[in-house]
Design an enzyme around this catalytic site. Structure first.
Site, PDB file in Angstrom:
ATOM      1  N   ALA A  62      -1.193   0.320   6.312  1.00 13.77           N
ATOM      2  CA  ALA A  62      -0.377   0.831   5.201  1.00 13.77           C
ATOM      3  C   ALA A  62      -1.132   1.914   4.457  1.00 13.77           C
ATOM      4  O   ALA A  62      -2.360   2.029   4.569  1.00 13.77           O
ATOM      5  CB  ALA A  62      -0.018  -0.302   4.234  1.00 13.77           C
ATOM      6  N   TYR A  63      -0.390   2.705   3.708  1.00 12.83           N
ATOM      7  CA  TYR A  63      -0.968   3.606   2.714  1.00 12.83           C
ATOM      8  C   TYR A  63      -1.107   2.774   1.450  1.00 12.83           C
ATOM      9  O   TYR A  63      -0.113   2.338   0.867  1.00 12.83           O
ATOM     10  CB  TYR A  63      -0.032   4.793   2.491  1.00 12.83           C
ATOM     11  N   THR A  64      -2.346   2.515   1.018  1.00 13.87           N
ATOM     12  CA  THR A  64      -2.575   1.558  -0.068  1.00 13.87           C
ATOM     13  C   THR A  64      -3.167   2.183  -1.333  1.00 13.87           C
ATOM     14  O   THR A  64      -3.541   1.447  -2.247  1.00 13.87           O
ATOM     15  CB  THR A  64      -3.506   0.437   0.405  1.00 13.87           C
ATOM     16  N   ASP A 104       3.401  -7.752  -3.322  1.00 17.85           N
ATOM     17  CA  ASP A 104       4.038  -8.181  -4.565  1.00 17.85           C
ATOM     18  C   ASP A 104       4.509  -6.998  -5.394  1.00 17.85           C
ATOM     19  O   ASP A 104       5.341  -7.154  -6.304  1.00 17.85           O
ATOM     20  CB  ASP A 104       3.051  -9.007  -5.396  1.00 17.85           C
ATOM     21  N   TYR A 127       4.188   3.699  -4.736  1.00 17.70           N
ATOM     22  CA  TYR A 127       3.666   2.783  -3.714  1.00 17.70           C
ATOM     23  C   TYR A 127       4.618   1.599  -3.519  1.00 17.70           C
ATOM     24  O   TYR A 127       5.013   1.288  -2.397  1.00 17.70           O
ATOM     25  CB  TYR A 127       2.272   2.291  -4.098  1.00 17.70           C
ATOM     26  N   LYS A 131       6.935   0.700  -0.173  1.00 15.70           N
ATOM     27  CA  LYS A 131       6.814  -0.574   0.539  1.00 15.70           C
ATOM     28  C   LYS A 131       8.166  -1.299   0.596  1.00 15.70           C
ATOM     29  O   LYS A 131       8.496  -1.940   1.588  1.00 15.70           O
ATOM     30  CB  LYS A 131       5.761  -1.459  -0.113  1.00 15.70           C
ATOM     31  N   TRP A 152      -2.993  -9.589  -4.110  1.00 17.04           N
ATOM     32  CA  TRP A 152      -4.416  -9.571  -4.476  1.00 17.04           C
ATOM     33  C   TRP A 152      -5.296 -10.070  -3.331  1.00 17.04           C
ATOM     34  O   TRP A 152      -6.113 -10.977  -3.501  1.00 17.04           O
ATOM     35  CB  TRP A 152      -4.652 -10.410  -5.726  1.00 17.04           C
TER      36      TRP A 152
END
Length: 297
Positions: A62-64, A104, A127, A131, A152
C-alpha cells in the site's frame, strides 16, 4: 493440502512477517514493487494471470504515507485503489480468491464505541479515502475476497510507532506522546499468522461463504499511544520522561481520528480466532528486536 500464495509486497512490516512465518504447507511468493509496479494495472494483471499455480492472492502492499498523500492524491489512489481493483479483476478471471489489507482510517473516529464492519465509513483524509475506494473495488470485482482492516500495526520491522518511540527515547530525555487517540493495537506478526493459518480454508471457501467480505483483523484490547509508549519503554529498559499531550499538539496535513477502535467480534464468530492482547504481543516484538540487534552487533 499445500497452499501457494502470491503476495504483493515484500518489504513492509506485514509482508515480511508473512514471509518469516511461511512454511508448514504454505508457500509464499512475494512480489516487490520492482517486480510488480503498483501504478501499472497491466503489470498487476499479468503478475496474477501469468503466475504459475496459485491458490490465494494477498495484497500486503500500500501507499502508507498518510500526510504525504494530501499532496500526492493521484499516487495514493493509484496504489491504494486502482491497483487492488486490478488485482481483484485478475483474481476473478483466474478463479483465485484474494485477501486485501485495509485500515481503520476509513472511519472518522467520531463514534463513541468500537466500529463494526457494518458501520458507515467516513474518512478524514486522502489516504483513508483511497483505501476505502480500494476496499469497495475489491469487493465489487472479486466474489471470493476478504478485506481485512487493521489498526496500529507494530513489528520489529519497518517504520511504525514503536520504532519511532525507541529512536526518540535514545536521544531525548523528555518525549511528548499523544494521549487522546485510542485503538486496538495489533502485532503484524499476529495478522500474518492468521493469514497463513487460514490460507487453506480461504483457498477452498466458495463464493458466498461467510469468510468473505469485510473483517476487522485486530486484537481484543484497547490502548492509547501513551500507554503503548510506557509499556514499550518498560520492556526495553528505557526511562524517558513522557509528557502526555493532545493530538492538537502535533498539527499534521492529514487530520487524525481520535477513535481508531475496531470491533473484532466477527473475527471470532466466523473464524473462531481472537488475536493476542497488545501487551502480550508487544513483549514478543521487543524480544525480537533485542535478538535482531544482538545478531547485528
Amino acid at each position: 493440502m499445500s497452499v501457494r500464495i502470491l503476495q504483493f509486497g515484500a518489504t513492509g512490516q506485514l509482508a515480511r512477517e508473512v514471509l518469516d512465518r511461511a512454511g508448514n504447507g504454505v508457500e509464499v511468493t512475494a512480489l516487490s514493487r520492482a517486480e510488480a509496479d503498483l501504478t501499472d494495472v497491466d503489470a498487476i494483471r499479468r503478475a496474477i494471470l501469468e503466475a504459475g499455480d496459485i491458490d490465494l492472492v494477498v495484497n500486503a502492499a500500500a501507499y502508507t504515507a498518510v500526510d504525504k498523500a494530501e499532496a500526492e492524491p493521484d499516487l495514493a489512489y493509484a496504489v491504494n485503489a486502482r491497483a487492488p481493483e486490478a488485482m481483484a479483476r485478475a483474481c476473478q478471471a483466474r478463479g483465485v480468491p484474494m485477501v486485501h489489507i485495509s485500515t481503520d482510517m476509513v472511519f472518522s473516529g467520531a463514534k463513541d464505541g468500537a466500529y463494526l464492519e457494518t458501520d458507515a465509513p467516513a474518512p478524514l483524509h486522502v489516504y483513508g479515502a483511497s483505501k476505502l475506494v480500494g476496499e469497495q473495488a475489491v469487493l465489487a470485482n472479486c466474489d471470493r475476497a476478504l478485506v481485512g482492516r487493521v489498526t496500529w500495526l507494530f513489528s520489529a520491522y519497518g517504520q511504525n510507532f514503536l520504532q519511532i518511540m525507541l529512536r526518540l527515547a535514545r536521544s531525548q530525555p523528555v518525549l511528548k506522546v499523544v494521549d487522546d487517540q485510542r485503538g486496538r493495537a495489533t502485532a503484524s506478526g499476529d495478522v500474518a499468522a492468521f493469514l497463513l493459518d487460514q490460507a487453506e480454508r480461504l483457498a477452498r471457501a466458495p463464493a458466498g461463504a461467510p469468510e468473505w467480505g469485510l473483517l476487522h483483523l485486530v486484537g481484543p484490547t484497547v490502548a492509547t499511544r501513551t500507554e503503548m509508549a510506557k509499556a514499550l519503554f518498560d520492556l526495553a529498559g528505557l526511562s524517558p520522561q513522557i509528557e502526555p499531550v493532545p493530538t492538537s499538539a502535533f498539527p499534521t496535513p492529514a487530520r487524525r481520528a481520535l477513535n481508531a477502535e475496531l470491533d473484532s467480534s466477527r473475527l471470532k464468530a466466523v473464524f473462531g480466532v481472537e488475536l493476542r492482547p497488545w501487551r502480550a504481543a508487544l513483549a514478543d516484538v521487543v524480544a525480537k528486536l533485542n535478538a535482531m540487534q544482538g545478531a547485528a552487533a
